[in-house]
Design a protein around this motif. Structure first.
Motif, short mmCIF file in Angstrom:
data_model
loop_
_atom_site.label_atom_id
_atom_site.label_comp_id
_atom_site.label_asym_id
_atom_site.label_seq_id
_atom_site.Cartn_x
_atom_site.Cartn_y
_atom_site.Cartn_z
N ASN A 18 42.03 46.32 43.18
CA ASN A 18 41.29 45.56 44.03
C ASN A 18 42.19 44.97 44.79
O ASN A 18 42.96 43.90 44.21
CB ASN A 18 40.14 44.93 43.29
CG ASN A 18 39.12 45.75 42.61
OD1 ASN A 18 38.94 46.97 43.01
ND2 ASN A 18 38.71 45.38 41.65
N VAL A 19 42.30 44.61 46.10
CA VAL A 19 43.24 43.96 47.02
C VAL A 19 42.68 42.98 47.90
O VAL A 19 43.24 42.00 48.34
CB VAL A 19 44.39 44.81 47.58
CG1 VAL A 19 45.21 45.42 46.51
CG2 VAL A 19 43.48 45.70 48.66
N GLY A 20 41.36 42.94 47.90
CA GLY A 20 40.57 41.97 48.88
C GLY A 20 39.05 41.87 49.02
O GLY A 20 38.52 42.94 48.38
N ASP A 21 38.76 41.25 49.54
CA ASP A 21 37.10 41.09 49.74
C ASP A 21 36.80 41.34 51.38
O ASP A 21 37.84 41.55 52.09
CB ASP A 21 36.45 39.92 49.31
CG ASP A 21 37.06 38.41 50.22
OD1 ASP A 21 37.44 38.74 51.27
OD2 ASP A 21 36.94 37.50 49.48
N ASP A 25 42.24 39.72 55.54
CA ASP A 25 43.12 40.05 56.80
C ASP A 25 43.19 41.53 56.96
O ASP A 25 43.61 42.23 55.93
CB ASP A 25 44.48 39.37 56.72
CG ASP A 25 45.34 39.80 57.85
OD1 ASP A 25 44.77 40.39 59.11
OD2 ASP A 25 46.51 39.42 57.93
N PRO A 26 42.46 42.08 58.17
CA PRO A 26 42.55 43.83 58.15
C PRO A 26 43.92 44.22 58.34
O PRO A 26 44.21 45.25 57.93
CB PRO A 26 41.71 43.87 59.48
CG PRO A 26 40.93 42.60 59.71
CD PRO A 26 41.66 41.58 59.02
N ALA A 27 44.74 43.49 58.90
CA ALA A 27 46.27 43.90 59.10
C ALA A 27 47.03 44.00 57.76
O ALA A 27 47.69 44.97 57.72
CB ALA A 27 46.90 42.81 60.00
N LEU A 28 46.76 43.16 57.06
CA LEU A 28 47.23 42.99 55.82
C LEU A 28 46.86 44.24 54.66
O LEU A 28 47.45 44.96 54.03
CB LEU A 28 47.18 41.84 54.96
CG LEU A 28 47.90 41.75 53.60
CD1 LEU A 28 49.22 41.81 53.41
CD2 LEU A 28 47.43 40.42 52.91
N ALA A 45 31.39 43.94 50.28
CA ALA A 45 32.37 44.91 50.37
C ALA A 45 33.62 44.31 49.50
O ALA A 45 34.04 43.29 49.55
CB ALA A 45 32.52 45.23 51.77
N GLU A 46 34.50 45.42 49.16
CA GLU A 46 35.79 45.12 48.77
C GLU A 46 36.81 46.20 49.04
O GLU A 46 36.41 47.07 49.49
CB GLU A 46 35.78 45.20 47.04
CG GLU A 46 34.99 44.17 46.36
CD GLU A 46 34.94 44.66 44.74
OE1 GLU A 46 35.33 43.91 44.09
OE2 GLU A 46 34.72 45.55 44.53
N TYR A 47 38.11 45.62 49.08
CA TYR A 47 39.16 46.71 49.39
C TYR A 47 39.83 46.76 48.37
O TYR A 47 40.10 46.40 47.30
CB TYR A 47 40.22 45.82 50.48
CG TYR A 47 39.88 45.83 51.90
CD1 TYR A 47 40.06 46.87 52.72
CD2 TYR A 47 39.37 44.51 52.43
CE1 TYR A 47 39.58 46.59 53.97
CE2 TYR A 47 38.79 44.23 53.42
CZ TYR A 47 39.15 45.56 54.36
OH TYR A 47 38.78 45.31 55.86
N HIS A 48 40.15 48.57 48.24
CA HIS A 48 40.87 49.19 47.21
C HIS A 48 41.91 49.90 47.59
O HIS A 48 42.01 50.57 48.59
CB HIS A 48 39.78 49.82 46.49
CG HIS A 48 38.74 49.24 45.93
ND1 HIS A 48 38.45 48.70 44.50
CD2 HIS A 48 37.51 49.06 46.33
CE1 HIS A 48 37.46 48.34 44.49
NE2 HIS A 48 36.64 48.45 45.74
N VAL A 49 42.89 50.01 46.80
CA VAL A 49 44.14 51.10 46.81
C VAL A 49 44.26 51.93 45.63
O VAL A 49 43.99 51.45 44.61
CB VAL A 49 45.46 50.42 47.39
CG1 VAL A 49 45.36 49.59 48.61
CG2 VAL A 49 45.84 49.44 45.90
N ASP A 50 44.87 53.08 45.99
CA ASP A 50 44.99 53.84 44.75
C ASP A 50 46.57 53.51 43.91
O ASP A 50 46.46 53.94 42.88
CB ASP A 50 44.85 55.37 45.02
CG ASP A 50 43.90 55.80 45.55
OD1 ASP A 50 42.50 55.38 45.12
OD2 ASP A 50 43.65 56.71 46.36
N ASP A 51 47.15 52.55 44.51
CA ASP A 51 48.20 52.25 43.72
C ASP A 51 48.30 51.40 42.73
O ASP A 51 47.12 50.60 42.54
CB ASP A 51 49.15 51.67 44.61
CG ASP A 51 49.68 52.23 46.07
OD1 ASP A 51 49.81 53.52 45.83
OD2 ASP A 51 49.96 51.85 46.96
N PRO A 52 49.00 51.28 41.56
CA PRO A 52 48.91 50.60 40.46
C PRO A 52 49.11 49.00 40.98
O PRO A 52 50.01 48.92 42.04
CB PRO A 52 49.85 51.15 39.54
CG PRO A 52 50.85 51.87 40.08
CD PRO A 52 50.26 52.31 41.43
#
Length: 86
Positions: A18-21, A25-28, A45-52
């Motif tokens: 999880n990397v953000g709410d 920042d959309p650019a980040l 909503a939350e932002y997620h990436v598949d990376d560790p």
């Protein structure tokens, strides 16, 4: 946006992270390759990436972020990062 939290479940230490709410920042988030999702039952909503987390921390360091604190909360690992403003 000088502060940022990232987190992952201990059993998922290889990702996703999880990397953000919804206010991040959309650019980040685009730089991290994050996707915005709303989990069923949540009203945010939350932002997620598949990376560790390690790879996410490496990317954020390149963007000027530094880890300020790290802790475990139950079964979750949480990092607090800060970026100096110019």
């Amino acid at each position: 946006m000088p502060y940022m939290f990232i987190s992952t479940q201990i059993r998922l230490e290889t990702g996703p992270t999880n990397v953000g709410d919804e206010y991040s920042d959309p650019a980040l988030m685009n730089y991290l390759g994050a996707r915005k999702t709303t989990i069923l039952g949540n009203n945010f909503a939350e932002y997620h990436v598949d990376d560790p987390p390690r790879l996410v921390l490496d990317k954020l360091e390149k963007m000027g972020f530094r880890v300020q604190a790290m802790t475990g909360v139950g079964q979750t690992l949480v990092w607090c990062l800060h970026k100096e403003t110019e």
